[in-house]
Design a protein around this motif. Structure first.
Motif, PDB file in Angstrom:
ATOM      1  N   VAL A  69       0.846  -1.185   0.000  1.00 14.49           N
ATOM      2  CA  VAL A  69       0.000   0.000   0.000  1.00 14.49           C
ATOM      3  C   VAL A  69       0.884   1.239   0.000  1.00 14.49           C
ATOM      4  N   GLN A  70       0.685   2.092  -0.988  1.00 12.29           N
ATOM      5  CA  GLN A  70       1.404   3.360  -1.044  1.00 12.29           C
ATOM      6  C   GLN A  70       0.460   4.478  -0.646  1.00 12.29           C
ATOM      7  N   LEU A  71       1.010   5.459   0.089  1.00 15.32           N
ATOM      8  CA  LEU A  71       0.157   6.479   0.694  1.00 15.32           C
ATOM      9  C   LEU A  71       0.731   7.875   0.498  1.00 15.32           C
ATOM     10  N   PRO A  72       0.736   8.368  -0.712  1.00 13.97           N
ATOM     11  CA  PRO A  72       1.244   9.725  -0.920  1.00 13.97           C
ATOM     12  C   PRO A  72       0.293  10.768  -0.361  1.00 13.97           C
ATOM     13  N   ALA A  73       0.822  11.660   0.443  1.00 12.61           N
ATOM     14  CA  ALA A  73       0.014  12.713   1.048  1.00 12.61           C
ATOM     15  C   ALA A  73       0.222  14.021   0.291  1.00 12.61           C
ATOM     16  N   SER A  74      -0.787  14.863   0.306  1.00  3.98           N
ATOM     17  CA  SER A  74      -0.709  16.162  -0.355  1.00  3.98           C
ATOM     18  C   SER A  74      -1.553  17.170   0.402  1.00  3.98           C
ATOM     19  N   GLY A  75      -1.397  18.441   0.035  1.00  2.64           N
ATOM     20  CA  GLY A  75      -2.211  19.479   0.627  1.00  2.64           C
ATOM     21  C   GLY A  75      -1.504  20.354   1.632  1.00  2.64           C
ATOM     22  N   GLY A  76      -0.264  20.037   1.950  1.00  5.39           N
ATOM     23  CA  GLY A  76       0.478  20.855   2.891  1.00  5.39           C
ATOM     24  C   GLY A  76       0.869  22.186   2.276  1.00  5.39           C
ATOM     25  N   GLY A  77       1.362  23.074   3.124  1.00  5.82           N
ATOM     26  CA  GLY A  77       1.780  24.384   2.642  1.00  5.82           C
ATOM     27  C   GLY A  77       1.972  25.346   3.789  1.00  5.82           C
ATOM     28  N   LEU A  78       2.096  26.617   3.432  1.00  4.77           N
ATOM     29  CA  LEU A  78       2.286  27.683   4.409  1.00  4.77           C
ATOM     30  C   LEU A  78       0.966  28.404   4.643  1.00  4.77           C
ATOM     31  N   VAL A  79       0.607  28.556   5.914  1.00  2.14           N
ATOM     32  CA  VAL A  79      -0.655  29.207   6.256  1.00  2.14           C
ATOM     33  C   VAL A  79      -0.428  30.051   7.507  1.00  2.14           C
ATOM     34  N   GLN A  80      -1.212  31.104   7.642  1.00  2.00           N
ATOM     35  CA  GLN A  80      -1.108  31.948   8.834  1.00  2.00           C
ATOM     36  C   GLN A  80      -1.876  31.352  10.003  1.00  2.00           C
ATOM     37  N   THR A  81      -1.511  31.777  11.184  1.00  2.00           N
ATOM     38  CA  THR A  81      -2.243  31.356  12.383  1.00  2.00           C
ATOM     39  C   THR A  81      -3.728  31.648  12.221  1.00  2.00           C
ATOM     40  N   GLY A  82      -4.525  30.648  12.559  1.00  2.00           N
ATOM     41  CA  GLY A  82      -5.970  30.769  12.429  1.00  2.00           C
ATOM     42  C   GLY A  82      -6.509  30.294  11.095  1.00  2.00           C
ATOM     43  N   GLY A  83      -5.619  29.990  10.180  1.00  2.00           N
ATOM     44  CA  GLY A  83      -6.033  29.538   8.863  1.00  2.00           C
ATOM     45  C   GLY A  83      -6.398  28.066   8.822  1.00  2.00           C
ATOM     46  N   SER A  84      -6.703  27.598   7.622  1.00  2.00           N
ATOM     47  CA  SER A  84      -7.130  26.214   7.420  1.00  2.00           C
ATOM     48  C   SER A  84      -6.367  25.574   6.269  1.00  2.00           C
ATOM     49  N   LEU A  85      -6.229  24.271   6.364  1.00  2.00           N
ATOM     50  CA  LEU A  85      -5.682  23.452   5.283  1.00  2.00           C
ATOM     51  C   LEU A  85      -6.414  22.127   5.283  1.00  2.00           C
ATOM     52  N   ARG A  86      -6.455  21.503   4.106  1.00  2.00           N
ATOM     53  CA  ARG A  86      -7.029  20.167   4.005  1.00  2.00           C
ATOM     54  C   ARG A  86      -5.988  19.247   3.398  1.00  2.00           C
ATOM     55  N   LEU A  87      -5.575  18.257   4.161  1.00  2.00           N
ATOM     56  CA  LEU A  87      -4.629  17.271   3.675  1.00  2.00           C
ATOM     57  C   LEU A  87      -5.387  16.095   3.075  1.00  2.00           C
ATOM     58  N   SER A  88      -4.776  15.501   2.046  1.00  2.00           N
ATOM     59  CA  SER A  88      -5.353  14.323   1.411  1.00  2.00           C
ATOM     60  C   SER A  88      -4.300  13.233   1.317  1.00  2.00           C
ATOM     61  N   CYS A  89      -4.761  12.019   1.321  1.00  2.00           N
ATOM     62  CA  CYS A  89      -3.877  10.860   1.162  1.00  2.00           C
ATOM     63  C   CYS A  89      -4.605   9.887   0.252  1.00  2.00           C
ATOM     64  N   ALA A  90      -4.001   9.606  -0.890  1.00  2.00           N
ATOM     65  CA  ALA A  90      -4.613   8.727  -1.879  1.00  2.00           C
ATOM     66  C   ALA A  90      -3.901   7.386  -1.854  1.00  2.00           C
ATOM     67  N   ALA A  91      -4.593   6.337  -1.439  1.00  2.00           N
ATOM     68  CA  ALA A  91      -3.982   5.027  -1.286  1.00  2.00           C
ATOM     69  C   ALA A  91      -4.028   4.231  -2.575  1.00  2.00           C
ATOM     70  N   SER A  92      -3.004   3.432  -2.792  1.00  2.00           N
ATOM     71  CA  SER A  92      -3.001   2.500  -3.910  1.00  2.00           C
ATOM     72  C   SER A  92      -3.500   1.154  -3.413  1.00  2.00           C
ATOM     73  N   GLY A  93      -3.747   0.239  -4.315  1.00  2.00           N
ATOM     74  CA  GLY A  93      -4.148  -1.100  -3.923  1.00  2.00           C
ATOM     75  C   GLY A  93      -5.642  -1.261  -3.779  1.00  2.00           C
ATOM     76  N   ARG A  94      -6.088  -2.505  -3.631  1.00  2.00           N
ATOM     77  CA  ARG A  94      -7.512  -2.817  -3.607  1.00  2.00           C
ATOM     78  C   ARG A  94      -8.094  -2.923  -2.212  1.00  2.00           C
ATOM     79  N   THR A  95      -7.236  -2.876  -1.191  1.00  2.00           N
ATOM     80  CA  THR A  95      -7.701  -3.200   0.158  1.00  2.00           C
ATOM     81  C   THR A  95      -7.832  -1.987   1.055  1.00  2.00           C
ATOM     82  N   PHE A  96      -7.977  -0.808   0.476  1.00  2.00           N
ATOM     83  CA  PHE A  96      -8.042   0.419   1.278  1.00  2.00           C
ATOM     84  C   PHE A  96      -9.124   0.334   2.343  1.00  2.00           C
TER      85      PHE A  96
END
Length: 121
Positions: free
Chosen positions: A1-28
């Motif tokens: 199972v490979q789990l590349p994550a994305s969505g990180g970055g620079l944000v100010q205090t009080g801000g928001s971010l949404r991280l995602s992780c897209a899994a490979s394989g059939r057994t997620f």
């Protein structure tokens, strides 16, 4: 199972971010999915985890009420919605797949490469 994550970055205090992780394989949908983070000079720590169907979740006290973990089994993705971010949330965030709804990293068998979140004050 490979789990590349994305969505990180620079944000100010009080801000928001949404991280995602897209899994490979059939057994997620058979895996408990978790998010962990590691700040510079610190050990990796638990953030949140979600059960197979998404019906049960656990959160670290430090993020409870600010972060929300969710999953979409059809898309083989797990998300971490992060609101009201603080400088102490700065870390590399890792997606992980395991078998137990647990905050212990030893319960997770597969790990992604991480995505960097930086919260400026």
């Amino acid at each position: 199972v490979q789990l590349p994550a994305s969505g990180g970055g620079l944000v100010q205090t009080g801000g928001s971010l949404r991280l995602s992780c897209a899994a490979s394989g059939r057994t997620f949908s058979f895996y408990v999915m978790g998010w962990f983070r590691q700040a510079p000079g610190k050990e990796r720590e638990f953030v949140a985890t979600v059960w197979l169907s998404g019906g049960s979740t656990l959160y670290a006290d430090s993020v409870k009420g600010r972060f929300t973990i969710s999953r979409d089994n059809a898309k083989k993705k797990v998300y971490l919605q992060m609101n009201s971010l603080k400088p102490e949330d700065t870390a590399v965030y890792y997606c992980a797949a395991g078998r137990t709804l647990s905050g212990s990293s030893s319960q997770y068998d597969h790990w992604g490469q991480g995505t960097l979140v930086t919260v400026s004050s």
